[in-house]
Design an enzyme around this catalytic site. Structure first.
Site, PDB file in Angstrom:
ATOM      1  N   LYS A 174     -14.246  24.983   8.236  1.00 41.26           N
ATOM      2  CA  LYS A 174     -15.027  25.908   9.064  1.00 41.26           C
ATOM      3  C   LYS A 174     -15.304  27.251   8.392  1.00 41.26           C
ATOM      4  CE  LYS A 174     -13.415  23.903  13.431  1.00 41.26           C
ATOM      5  NZ  LYS A 174     -12.676  24.153  14.703  1.00 41.26           N
ATOM      6  N   THR A 224      -8.223  18.405  -0.751  1.00 39.89           N
ATOM      7  CA  THR A 224      -8.929  17.564   0.215  1.00 39.89           C
ATOM      8  C   THR A 224      -8.971  16.123  -0.289  1.00 39.89           C
ATOM      9  OG1 THR A 224     -11.162  17.669  -0.750  1.00 39.89           O
ATOM     10  CG2 THR A 224     -10.447  19.552   0.575  1.00 39.89           C
ATOM     11  N   GLU A 246      -1.587  15.008 -11.219  1.00 46.82           N
ATOM     12  CA  GLU A 246      -0.345  14.244 -11.110  1.00 46.82           C
ATOM     13  C   GLU A 246      -0.188  13.605  -9.738  1.00 46.82           C
ATOM     14  OE1 GLU A 246       2.344  12.214 -11.930  1.00 46.82           O
ATOM     15  OE2 GLU A 246       2.535  13.714 -13.510  1.00 46.82           O
ATOM     16  N   VAL A 264      -1.279   9.803  -7.983  1.00 47.50           N
ATOM     17  CA  VAL A 264      -0.444   8.612  -7.889  1.00 47.50           C
ATOM     18  C   VAL A 264       1.002   9.044  -7.684  1.00 47.50           C
ATOM     19  CG1 VAL A 264       0.332   6.491  -9.030  1.00 47.50           C
ATOM     20  CG2 VAL A 264      -1.980   7.364  -9.464  1.00 47.50           C
ATOM     21  N   ALA A 300       2.359  11.004  -5.355  1.00 42.76           N
ATOM     22  CA  ALA A 300       2.582  12.367  -4.844  1.00 42.76           C
ATOM     23  C   ALA A 300       3.255  13.227  -5.903  1.00 42.76           C
ATOM     24  CB  ALA A 300       3.381  12.325  -3.546  1.00 42.76           C
ATOM     25  N   LEU A 345       5.922  12.541  -7.716  1.00 44.31           N
ATOM     26  CA  LEU A 345       6.656  11.831  -8.765  1.00 44.31           C
ATOM     27  C   LEU A 345       5.983  12.036 -10.128  1.00 44.31           C
ATOM     28  CD1 LEU A 345       7.398   8.427  -6.970  1.00 44.31           C
ATOM     29  CD2 LEU A 345       8.947  10.379  -7.260  1.00 44.31           C
ATOM     30  N   GLU A 385      -2.984   4.805   8.329  1.00 41.70           N
ATOM     31  CA  GLU A 385      -4.253   5.378   8.773  1.00 41.70           C
ATOM     32  C   GLU A 385      -4.478   4.975  10.234  1.00 41.70           C
ATOM     33  OE1 GLU A 385      -6.226   7.396   7.035  1.00 41.70           O
ATOM     34  OE2 GLU A 385      -4.883   7.322   5.307  1.00 41.70           O
ATOM     35  N   LYS A 422      -5.150   3.693  -7.206  1.00 43.89           N
ATOM     36  CA  LYS A 422      -4.028   4.249  -7.966  1.00 43.89           C
ATOM     37  C   LYS A 422      -3.753   3.462  -9.249  1.00 43.89           C
ATOM     38  CE  LYS A 422      -1.838   6.232  -3.853  1.00 43.89           C
ATOM     39  NZ  LYS A 422      -0.709   6.161  -2.894  1.00 43.89           N
ATOM     40  N   GLY A 470       3.699  12.348   1.651  1.00 43.40           N
ATOM     41  CA  GLY A 470       4.231  13.444   2.454  1.00 43.40           C
ATOM     42  C   GLY A 470       3.731  14.781   1.951  1.00 43.40           C
TER      43      GLY A 470
END
Length: 818
Positions: free
Chosen positions: A508, A556, A607, A610, A612, A614, A668, A683, A798
């Site tokens: 917005k 995003t 990074e 794939v 998160a 790690l 999802e 990935k 996460g």
């Protein structure tokens, strides 16, 4: 003996003059023997020049301008001299203005303003300020005496910049000071010829007056009181982290001033330098600060370079041609022609092949230089020996200065690396054999960026900055900002790093502020000050700001935003993102982004594409860079599917586990988006490309978990109904696995150049067997890790771990740019 000189800002108002008086009184109270030189009140000299030109042009408005100058001096008299003592001072001020009015009236009549007359007009600035301050001191009981420097400094008749006759001048100064014990208040900037005609001493004239006096009187020190805390490592108006240089040599001061540092003008201080008199640059408005000491040789320094200076606007003239190679006298003719036409050269650079010579000059002399040189080399140009003479404008010079450079290697490499990593092109460069100065010519639009980038590299004990522009401030972006907030103090104290959030955008509103958006109140600022979001405008403004060490952070999953990555990287802005779209599209697009980042000397880090947070991609890149070869990659790359198959079995039906995963927000809105394997496909495609396998998206083979009736269900509710009907399908798979002592795992594999994704069973010897919760796991089999694969395991999804992965990429860029 000390000589003190106060500049225009120091004597520019009632309050500032009060401070000057207190400084003088403190010196006298301490028993110091001093002499003091005053400049004109701030801005008065320029106004007198303007008034003189107006009078010469017949513009009678000069009268009102002159009244304004007079009122400034009257205001000081009213503010600092007791009423009973004011009348005589008012009369003296009025008398000087009557004299000035007569001169201006004559200029107006004859419509001519000669250099001689202009010197006389300008002299009133110092005469007025010094006379008024002398009267203020006397009103306070100080034994002070007005000294008109025209009586003690002799020059030739070169108006605007008189050449001092030191033999006569030194005799007059010593004779004058021998006659009186009163505090001498001396007019800066002005002098006179042997015939008594008024002259001025040119740029830095009041500094020159102090230097002439100090040298003649063999002073212990000369104090230059100004409005800054001494000489700075860079212009504080352009470099926020600039700080005061405690000690600097004469030679360094000369170099810095030549390239734009305007605190002092060392050439005018040469008489004092010749006698090894220490110069102190002090701040009238911060008297407790020690300022800068300028001496023959500076004390031990913490930094390799002493300071960075610049000239904001120059023109670069280039003369080239094969006919110049091996021909003696070309340079001599070139610079003689320029000198004969009063064109000063700032910087010279010549190719070792002698094919070209370029030099920088003041832009206002550019066309004149072209005309002069085309005339000088008309024959060579006509014969084709010289191709022509060109000029490039809108350029600046940046110079790093320091005597420490001659003792240290790699300084120029460090300089050019800092510029290159920020996308700043060097047009020309020059370095003297003394190794005291390295100068580079760059685009004027890059000047501020260059100064900040160079300062950050060479003065790293001061906090350096990374400018972050974050798009997507929802769950991941918001968590990232919170992590930055929590680490701010640590980063500044331990890493000497400031993460400056210069831009934020959500769906917005957007807000850009190069001075920084504090992580403590970013939501309020975006809400209150933000404007309607326009991604093209956000990107364009970011590029226009041209801040050093800029990083675009895309938090995003927007498919459209990646179209700006090329533009950003091409503008030398690094990109960090968990967004997989750019790297999982066409292979040509993937390679193009990699090449652009490499060519521009910036970073494209992802990074978190794939696993998160790690360290999966970094591990691959490290192994590849060290020469290892990948034989096989096996991976569970979906936290959702990991959770589902780790909990499926026993009394837990497949449909119930999927419903539970959806209820906990692991899937999802439509669980088929996870169960389809499409995200896992993106990935493994990215990992394939990282190990050098040029796969396209359609070449990744995905075996469907779900039977057709589940895949084709029209709604989510209908999907769960079909999943209930198909329960036996999944129960049979689970039973078959359990019968073999194995477990179901949804595994992505890269082997022999092929990427596949399918539901497999693994036994207790497999590293994936003991996987639990929603963890991701990757197994690398390489030539070095052939017998025992390298395994990376941990949370693969996460907001906290993803944001921390993005944060780690940002820190990696800070190390690279630092």
């Amino acid at each position: 003996m000390k000589v003190l000189k106060f500049g225009g800002t120091s004597v520019g108002s009632v309050d500032s003059i009060k401070t000057v008086i207190s400084i003088l009184e403190e010196n006298l109270t301490n028993g110091e023997r001093i002499a003091v030189v005053f400049s004109a009140m701030g801005g008065v000299t320029n106004r007198l020049i303007e008034i003189g030109k107006m009078a010469a042009a017949g513009n009678t408005e000069y009268v009102e301008f002159l009244k304004g100058v007079e009122e400034r001096h009257f205001a000081v008299v009213r503010g600092l001299i007791p009423v009973k003592n004011q009348s005589s001072t008012f009369a003296a001020v009025r008398g000087l203005f009557n004299e000035l009015e007569d001169i201006l009236r004559g200029v107006s009549w004859i419509r001519e303003l000669s250099e001689r007359t202009l010197d006389l007009i300008m002299s009133f600035g110092e005469r007025l300020s010094t006379m008024v301050i002398t009267e203020i001191l006397k009103s306070k009981g100080v034994s002070a005496e007005f000294c008109d420097a025209r009586q003690i400094i002799r020059t030739n008749a070169t108006y605007g910049m008189g050449d001092v006759n030191f033999e006569t001048t030194n005799h007059l100064i010593l004779e004058h000071f021998a006659k009186s014990t009163a505090l001498q208040c001396i007019t800066g900037f002005i002098a006179s010829t042997a015939e008594g005609v008024t002259t001025t001493l040119g740029r830095g004239g009041s500094d020159y007056t102090a230097s002439i006096l100090g040298a003649a009187l063999e002073a212990d020190s000369i104090e230059i009181w100004t409005d800054v805390d001494g000489m700075m490592t860079a212009d504080p108006r352009k470099v926020a982290n600039a700080f005061t240089i405690p000690s600097i040599s004469y030679a360094e001061a000369m170099e810095l001033s030549h390239f734009g540092a305007k605190v002092i003008y060392p050439p005018s201080l040469q008489p004092a330098f010749a006698k090894n008199i220490t110069l102190k640059v002090l701040n009238t408005f911060n008297t407790a600060f020690e300022g800068t000491y300028v001496q023959k040789s500076a004390n031990g320094k913490e930094y390799v370079i002493t300071g960075i200076s610049s000239i904001d606007e120059i023109a670069l003239v280039n003369i080239q041609g094969s006919g110049m190679i091996g021909v003696a006298g070309i340079s001599g003719r070139l610079f003689t022609a320029l000198s004969n036409n009063a064109i000063s050269v700032i910087l010279i650079s010549q190719a070792s092949s002698e094919h070209s010579i370029c030099f920088s000059i003041d832009p206002k002399n550019a066309q004149k230089a072209i005309d002069v040189l085309e005339k000088e080399f008309a024959t060579e140009i006509g014969l084709g020996h010289i191709d022509g003479i060109s000029v490039e404008k809108n350029l600046s010079i940046v110079a790093i200065v320091g005597e420490g450079m001659k003792k240290n290697t790699g300084i120029s490499g460090k300089l050019f690396s800092a510029l290159g990593k920020n996308g700043i092109n060097v047009v020309a460069t020059a370095q003297g054999s003394s190794e005291l100065n390295i100068s580079v010519v760059i685009s004027k639009s890059d000047l501020s960026k260059a100064l900040n980038a160079i300062h950050g590299v060479f003065f790293q004990s001061e906090t350096r900055s990374l400018n972050l522009f974050i798009v997507g401030v929802g769950l991941i972006g918001g968590t990232l900002i919170e992590q930055i907030r929590n680490q701010t103090q640590y980063l500044r104290e331990e890493k000497l790093l400031n993460l400056n959030i210069a831009g934020l955008s959500n769906t917005k509103k957007m807000l850009l502020d190069p001075d920084g958006i504090k992580p403590e109140n970013w939501r309020d600022r975006v809400m209150d000050e933000g404007v309607k979001t326009s991604l093209p405008a956000f990107v364009q403004r970011m590029i226009e700001l041209n801040l050093p060490n800029s990083v675009f952070v895309d938090c995003t999953s927007d498919k459209d935003i990646v179209q700006y990555y090329h533009m950003l990287l091409d503008a030398s802005i690094s990109v960090v993102t968990p967004n997989k779209v750019a790297n999982s599209g066409s292979y040509s697009e993937y390679i193009a982004l990699q090449r652009t980042a490499l060519q521009r000397g910036v970073k494209f880090l992802y990074e978190t594409n794939v696993g998160a947070g790690l360290p999966i991609i970094n591990t691959i890149q490290g192994l590849m860079a060290s020469g290892d070869k990948f034989l096989k990659i096996e991976a569970i790359l979906s936290g959702t599917l990991s959770y589902i198959f780790n909990n499926f079995g026993g009394d837990n039906r497949f449909v119930d586990v999927v419903k539970e995963a959806k209820a906990k927000g692991f899937t999802e809105p439509d669980p088929r988006d996870d169960l389809s394997g499409a995200d896992v496909g993106r990935k493994i495609l990215i990992l394939s490309r990282e190990v050098g396998v040029a796969l396209e998206p359609e070449e990744v083979k995905i075996s469907q978990i779900l039977p057709g009736n589940c895949l084709n269900a029209p709604t989510v509710d209908a999907f769960f109904e079909e999943l209930e009907i198909s329960n036996a399908f999944f129960a049979d798979m689970q039973s078959a696995a359990e019968a073999k002592g194995e477990k179901l795992r949804y595994i992505a594999t890269l082997e022999n150049g092929k990427a596949t994704i399918e539901l497999k069973t693994v036994d207790a010897s497999h590293p994936f067997y003991t996987l639990s919760g929603s963890d991701n796991i990757v197994s690398f089999t390489t030539e070095r890790y052939k017998d025992r694969p390298l395994v990376i395991k941990g949370p693969g999804a996460g907001a906290e771990v993803t944001a921390s992965g993005v944060f780690a990429d940002i820190m990696s860029i800070s190390s690279y740019l630092g």
